[in-house]
Design a protein around this motif. Structure first.
Motif, PDB file in Angstrom:
ATOM      1  N   UNK A  53      44.785  83.747 -22.486  1.00  0.00           N
ATOM      2  CA  UNK A  53      43.119  83.435 -21.469  1.00  0.00           C
ATOM      3  C   UNK A  53      42.260  82.124 -22.050  1.00  0.00           C
ATOM      4  N   UNK A  54      42.518  82.423 -24.110  1.00  0.00           N
ATOM      5  CA  UNK A  54      42.289  80.846 -24.335  1.00  0.00           C
ATOM      6  C   UNK A  54      43.195  79.530 -23.801  1.00  0.00           C
ATOM      7  N   UNK A  55      43.760  80.022 -24.013  1.00  0.00           N
ATOM      8  CA  UNK A  55      45.279  78.650 -23.315  1.00  0.00           C
ATOM      9  C   UNK A  55      45.065  78.489 -22.172  1.00  0.00           C
ATOM     10  N   UNK A  56      45.078  78.988 -21.251  1.00  0.00           N
ATOM     11  CA  UNK A  56      44.784  78.897 -19.770  1.00  0.00           C
ATOM     12  C   UNK A  56      43.214  78.005 -19.321  1.00  0.00           C
ATOM     13  N   UNK A  57      42.123  78.571 -20.364  1.00  0.00           N
ATOM     14  CA  UNK A  57      41.104  78.013 -20.179  1.00  0.00           C
ATOM     15  C   UNK A  57      41.008  76.204 -20.288  1.00  0.00           C
ATOM     16  N   UNK A  58      42.071  76.565 -22.087  1.00  0.00           N
ATOM     17  CA  UNK A  58      42.076  74.640 -22.566  1.00  0.00           C
ATOM     18  C   UNK A  58      42.744  73.733 -21.317  1.00  0.00           C
ATOM     19  N   UNK A  59      44.077  74.772 -21.161  1.00  0.00           N
ATOM     20  CA  UNK A  59      44.902  73.664 -19.962  1.00  0.00           C
ATOM     21  C   UNK A  59      44.151  73.641 -18.798  1.00  0.00           C
ATOM     22  N   UNK A  60      43.295  74.484 -18.378  1.00  0.00           N
ATOM     23  CA  UNK A  60      42.910  74.709 -16.710  1.00  0.00           C
ATOM     24  C   UNK A  60      43.152  73.945 -15.538  1.00  0.00           C
ATOM     25  N   UNK A  61      42.753  72.096 -16.964  1.00  0.00           N
ATOM     26  CA  UNK A  61      42.849  70.999 -16.357  1.00  0.00           C
ATOM     27  C   UNK A  61      44.071  70.914 -16.235  1.00  0.00           C
ATOM     28  N   UNK A  62      45.371  70.932 -16.453  1.00  0.00           N
ATOM     29  CA  UNK A  62      47.024  70.522 -16.093  1.00  0.00           C
ATOM     30  C   UNK A  62      47.553  72.429 -15.495  1.00  0.00           C
ATOM     31  N   UNK A  63      46.625  73.240 -14.910  1.00  0.00           N
ATOM     32  CA  UNK A  63      47.922  73.671 -13.610  1.00  0.00           C
ATOM     33  C   UNK A  63      48.068  73.683 -11.934  1.00  0.00           C
ATOM     34  N   UNK A  64      49.181  73.084 -11.711  1.00  0.00           N
ATOM     35  CA  UNK A  64      49.413  72.646 -10.995  1.00  0.00           C
ATOM     36  C   UNK A  64      49.572  73.546  -9.820  1.00  0.00           C
ATOM     37  N   UNK A  65      48.736  73.673  -8.557  1.00  0.00           N
ATOM     38  CA  UNK A  65      48.010  74.402  -7.659  1.00  0.00           C
ATOM     39  C   UNK A  65      48.692  74.512  -6.331  1.00  0.00           C
ATOM     40  N   UNK A  66      49.983  73.583  -6.426  1.00  0.00           N
ATOM     41  CA  UNK A  66      51.303  73.628  -6.156  1.00  0.00           C
ATOM     42  C   UNK A  66      51.982  75.136  -6.352  1.00  0.00           C
ATOM     43  N   UNK A  67      52.150  75.764  -7.621  1.00  0.00           N
ATOM     44  CA  UNK A  67      52.599  76.736  -7.793  1.00  0.00           C
ATOM     45  C   UNK A  67      51.671  77.816  -7.511  1.00  0.00           C
ATOM     46  N   UNK A  68      51.718  78.767  -7.803  1.00  0.00           N
ATOM     47  CA  UNK A  68      51.346  80.331  -8.119  1.00  0.00           C
ATOM     48  C   UNK A  68      50.458  80.666  -9.277  1.00  0.00           C
TER      49      UNK A  68
END
Length: 188
Positions: A53-68
């Protein structure tokens, strides 16, 4: 219609702490179970959940909303587990003998309406043997087997999570099953 994960992710990207907290709530148990099955250690699994969750929080801007979102978070958690396993010194031997179980056969695995304490004991012992066998798999097979059979992901989802071609996933599932069959054959 947008899925709840997508809505929460977009809100979290905009800085909505409640949305991120909801994402944590949705996935913390799933990531914990994944990590526990891969690492077989409660404390390490808890660490992996926090780190995920720390990585998710730090990298949320890198999440590609085309994938689940689930694929993305499982990939992060799985990779953290694999890294942790690679850093460990081997604590098992593939040649180690398991307790010999007399009287346990395939029939004891068939569900029954009249579950007796003896049946429950046999089933829990069988599950323990299966988990021990999975724990003894090499990391590349263990992670695929856990995602496939304990997390119930499809081959395509595992491919997405691990960023490996589906054909490679199929091969690893097949080899993992063969290994388990050899390991558990005389005991089941």
């Amino acid at each position: 219609m947008e899925n709840p994960e997508g809505r929460l992710t977009k809100l979290a990207l905009k800085g909505d702490q409640r949305a991120f907290a909801e994402l944590v709530e949705l996935y913390k148990d799933k990531i914990y179970h994944l990590a526990y099955r891969m690492l077989n250690n409660r404390h390490e699994a808890e660490d992996i959940v926090q780190e995920t969750f720390l990585r998710v929080y730090r990298n949320l801007d890198r999440y590609d909303d085309k994938q689940k979102f689930s694929t993305w978070i499982y990939r992060i958690g799985t990779n953290l587990c694999i890294d942790r396993l690679r850093k460990r010194k081997p604590t098992f031997s593939l040649d180690a003998e398991m307790n010999d179980q007399e009287g346990v056969d395939g029939y004891s695995l068939i569900p029954s309406d009249n579950v007796t304490p003896e049946t429950e004991l046999l089933l829990s012992e069988t599950q323990r043997l299966i988990y021990e066998a999975i724990d003894s798999l090499p990391v590349k097979y263990r992670s695929v087997m856990i995602l496939r059979y304990l997390q119930d992901l499809s081959l395509q989802e595992i491919s997405d999570v691990m960023d490996i071609p589906v054909t490679t996933i199929k091969t690893r599932v097949h080899r993992g099953r063969e290994f388990l069959r050899k390991k558990l054959g005389p005991k089941m």
